[in-house]
Scaffold this active site. Sequence first.
Site, PDB file in Angstrom:
ATOM      1  N   TYR A   1     -25.363   8.563  -2.830  1.00 59.53           N
ATOM      2  CA  TYR A   1     -26.455   9.447  -2.403  1.00 59.53           C
ATOM      3  C   TYR A   1     -26.255  10.853  -2.989  1.00 59.53           C
ATOM      4  O   TYR A   1     -25.113  11.284  -3.173  1.00 59.53           O
ATOM      5  CB  TYR A   1     -26.529   9.484  -0.875  1.00 59.53           C
ATOM      6  CG  TYR A   1     -27.138   8.214  -0.337  1.00 59.53           C
ATOM      7  CD1 TYR A   1     -28.513   8.015  -0.396  1.00 59.53           C
ATOM      8  CD2 TYR A   1     -26.350   7.183   0.174  1.00 59.53           C
ATOM      9  CE1 TYR A   1     -29.085   6.838   0.055  1.00 59.53           C
ATOM     10  CE2 TYR A   1     -26.916   5.999   0.628  1.00 59.53           C
ATOM     11  CZ  TYR A   1     -28.283   5.840   0.566  1.00 59.53           C
ATOM     12  OH  TYR A   1     -28.857   4.673   0.992  1.00 59.53           O
ATOM     13  N   PRO A   2     -27.355  11.554  -3.252  1.00 55.98           N
ATOM     14  CA  PRO A   2     -27.241  12.839  -3.944  1.00 55.98           C
ATOM     15  C   PRO A   2     -26.467  13.891  -3.162  1.00 55.98           C
ATOM     16  O   PRO A   2     -25.788  14.732  -3.764  1.00 55.98           O
ATOM     17  CB  PRO A   2     -28.709  13.265  -4.144  1.00 55.98           C
ATOM     18  CG  PRO A   2     -29.496  12.484  -3.148  1.00 55.98           C
ATOM     19  CD  PRO A   2     -28.759  11.195  -2.968  1.00 55.98           C
TER      20      PRO A   2
ATOM     21  N   ASP B   1     -28.795   0.951   6.078  1.00 56.27           N
ATOM     22  CA  ASP B   1     -28.390  -0.111   6.993  1.00 56.27           C
ATOM     23  C   ASP B   1     -27.466  -1.020   6.194  1.00 56.27           C
ATOM     24  O   ASP B   1     -27.923  -1.788   5.350  1.00 56.27           O
ATOM     25  CB  ASP B   1     -29.639  -0.863   7.478  1.00 56.27           C
ATOM     26  CG  ASP B   1     -29.307  -2.036   8.388  1.00 56.27           C
ATOM     27  OD1 ASP B   1     -28.121  -2.349   8.582  1.00 56.27           O
ATOM     28  OD2 ASP B   1     -30.269  -2.645   8.905  1.00 56.27           O
ATOM     29  N   ASP B   2     -26.180  -0.876   6.449  1.00 53.59           N
ATOM     30  CA  ASP B   2     -25.186  -1.642   5.690  1.00 53.59           C
ATOM     31  C   ASP B   2     -24.766  -2.841   6.545  1.00 53.59           C
ATOM     32  O   ASP B   2     -25.380  -3.906   6.486  1.00 53.59           O
ATOM     33  CB  ASP B   2     -24.018  -0.711   5.340  1.00 53.59           C
ATOM     34  CG  ASP B   2     -23.002  -1.356   4.429  1.00 53.59           C
ATOM     35  OD1 ASP B   2     -23.221  -2.500   4.007  1.00 53.59           O
ATOM     36  OD2 ASP B   2     -21.964  -0.740   4.128  1.00 53.59           O
ATOM     37  N   THR B   3     -23.748  -2.683   7.385  1.00 51.39           N
ATOM     38  CA  THR B   3     -23.361  -3.794   8.267  1.00 51.39           C
ATOM     39  C   THR B   3     -24.242  -3.861   9.521  1.00 51.39           C
ATOM     40  O   THR B   3     -24.167  -4.796  10.289  1.00 51.39           O
ATOM     41  CB  THR B   3     -21.906  -3.646   8.750  1.00 51.39           C
ATOM     42  OG1 THR B   3     -21.812  -2.478   9.579  1.00 51.39           O
ATOM     43  CG2 THR B   3     -20.945  -3.532   7.584  1.00 51.39           C
ATOM     44  N   ARG B   4     -25.013  -2.828   9.777  1.00 47.75           N
ATOM     45  CA  ARG B   4     -25.908  -2.661  10.939  1.00 47.75           C
ATOM     46  C   ARG B   4     -25.174  -2.207  12.197  1.00 47.75           C
ATOM     47  O   ARG B   4     -25.778  -2.037  13.257  1.00 47.75           O
ATOM     48  CB  ARG B   4     -26.682  -3.964  11.182  1.00 47.75           C
ATOM     49  CG  ARG B   4     -27.924  -3.794  12.004  1.00 47.75           C
ATOM     50  CD  ARG B   4     -28.903  -4.898  11.845  1.00 47.75           C
ATOM     51  NE  ARG B   4     -29.714  -4.702  10.658  1.00 47.75           N
ATOM     52  CZ  ARG B   4     -30.597  -5.580  10.201  1.00 47.75           C
ATOM     53  NH1 ARG B   4     -30.787  -6.706  10.866  1.00 47.75           N
ATOM     54  NH2 ARG B   4     -31.302  -5.327   9.124  1.00 47.75           N
TER      55      ARG B   4
ATOM     56  N   ASP C   1     -32.000   6.725   9.594  1.00 49.64           N
ATOM     57  CA  ASP C   1     -30.716   6.802   8.879  1.00 49.64           C
ATOM     58  C   ASP C   1     -30.966   6.489   7.407  1.00 49.64           C
ATOM     59  O   ASP C   1     -32.042   6.008   7.046  1.00 49.64           O
ATOM     60  CB  ASP C   1     -29.703   5.827   9.484  1.00 49.64           C
ATOM     61  CG  ASP C   1     -28.259   6.303   9.298  1.00 49.64           C
ATOM     62  OD1 ASP C   1     -28.032   7.270   8.549  1.00 49.64           O
ATOM     63  OD2 ASP C   1     -27.358   5.704   9.911  1.00 49.64           O
ATOM     64  N   GLU C   2     -29.968   6.770   6.569  1.00 50.28           N
ATOM     65  CA  GLU C   2     -30.227   6.523   5.147  1.00 50.28           C
ATOM     66  C   GLU C   2     -29.967   5.081   4.760  1.00 50.28           C
ATOM     67  O   GLU C   2     -30.634   4.557   3.889  1.00 50.28           O
ATOM     68  CB  GLU C   2     -29.451   7.531   4.250  1.00 50.28           C
ATOM     69  CG  GLU C   2     -28.087   7.121   3.766  1.00 50.28           C
ATOM     70  CD  GLU C   2     -26.997   7.308   4.802  1.00 50.28           C
ATOM     71  OE1 GLU C   2     -27.254   7.162   6.010  1.00 50.28           O
ATOM     72  OE2 GLU C   2     -25.849   7.569   4.380  1.00 50.28           O
TER      73      GLU C   2
ATOM     74  N   GLU D   1     -23.874  13.597  -1.621  1.00 56.08           N
ATOM     75  CA  GLU D   1     -22.426  13.432  -1.745  1.00 56.08           C
ATOM     76  C   GLU D   1     -21.918  13.949  -3.084  1.00 56.08           C
ATOM     77  O   GLU D   1     -20.714  14.018  -3.319  1.00 56.08           O
ATOM     78  CB  GLU D   1     -22.045  11.961  -1.598  1.00 56.08           C
ATOM     79  CG  GLU D   1     -22.023  11.539  -0.136  1.00 56.08           C
ATOM     80  CD  GLU D   1     -22.081  10.045   0.057  1.00 56.08           C
ATOM     81  OE1 GLU D   1     -22.056   9.295  -0.935  1.00 56.08           O
ATOM     82  OE2 GLU D   1     -22.172   9.634   1.223  1.00 56.08           O
TER      83      GLU D   1
END
Length: 207
Positions: A186-187, A113-116, A110-111, A189
Amino acid sequence: MADEVKHFHVTYNNIHNLIRKCTPKIGAEFNPDLLVAIGGGGFFPARVMRTFLRGATENKTLQIQAIGLSLYEPVDGATEEQIGQEVIRTQWLGADAGKMLVGKRVLIVDEVDDTRKTLSYALSELKKDVEVEISSRPESEREALRAATKFGIFVVHNKRKPKLAELPKNTPYYAGEEVDDVWLDYPWESTNIEEHDRLAELDQSSK
Ligand SMILES: O=P(O)(O)OC[C@H]1O[C@H](OP(=O)(O)OP(=O)(O)O)[C@H](O)[C@@H]1O
């Protein structure tokens, strides 16, 4: 109202190079034989990683399977309350999911890992598919199949922040870069890639 969240623009080249740097270690240590990309953000990283894994894994061209999970994007059927709270499946591997995974070394890509929550959900659901498949096999084979099936994780960016979900401690985990809890643009987007890259240069110089 002023936007107080710090934004950081990431370019295609940034992502490509982070993956290039990380992949030899992943090839040597985890040596995946299947990639499962979490869409949409994991698709481009998985494809780039396959290119570098070819060099790192005796020229195997790995299959990339795709799952669609959404936590923040409005998807059909998701209520306002669910967005940001629950991981919604938008796409899965199909009826043969367990067969596809069993006995393999599977790298989930995945691009970010924020909150997981997304990674935790993906890993536990893929493991359930494996268990269903294993339970259909002769009992004498089950332990060996379980032992041969491994899951690892690669993300381009891991945000340094308190996580809202956990991964099993022994899960091989690779991040291209550890970053502060900033908003990553991210590009893919962007609708104006030249402007995006210009902003990325500014972000780099003010780092
Ligand atoms: O660590 P978490 O807090 O779970 O967030 C990470 C996930 O959020 C984003 O997906 P999103 O739901 O925005 O869908 P997208 O990939 O299609 O943009 C991103 O692509 C990760 O999959």
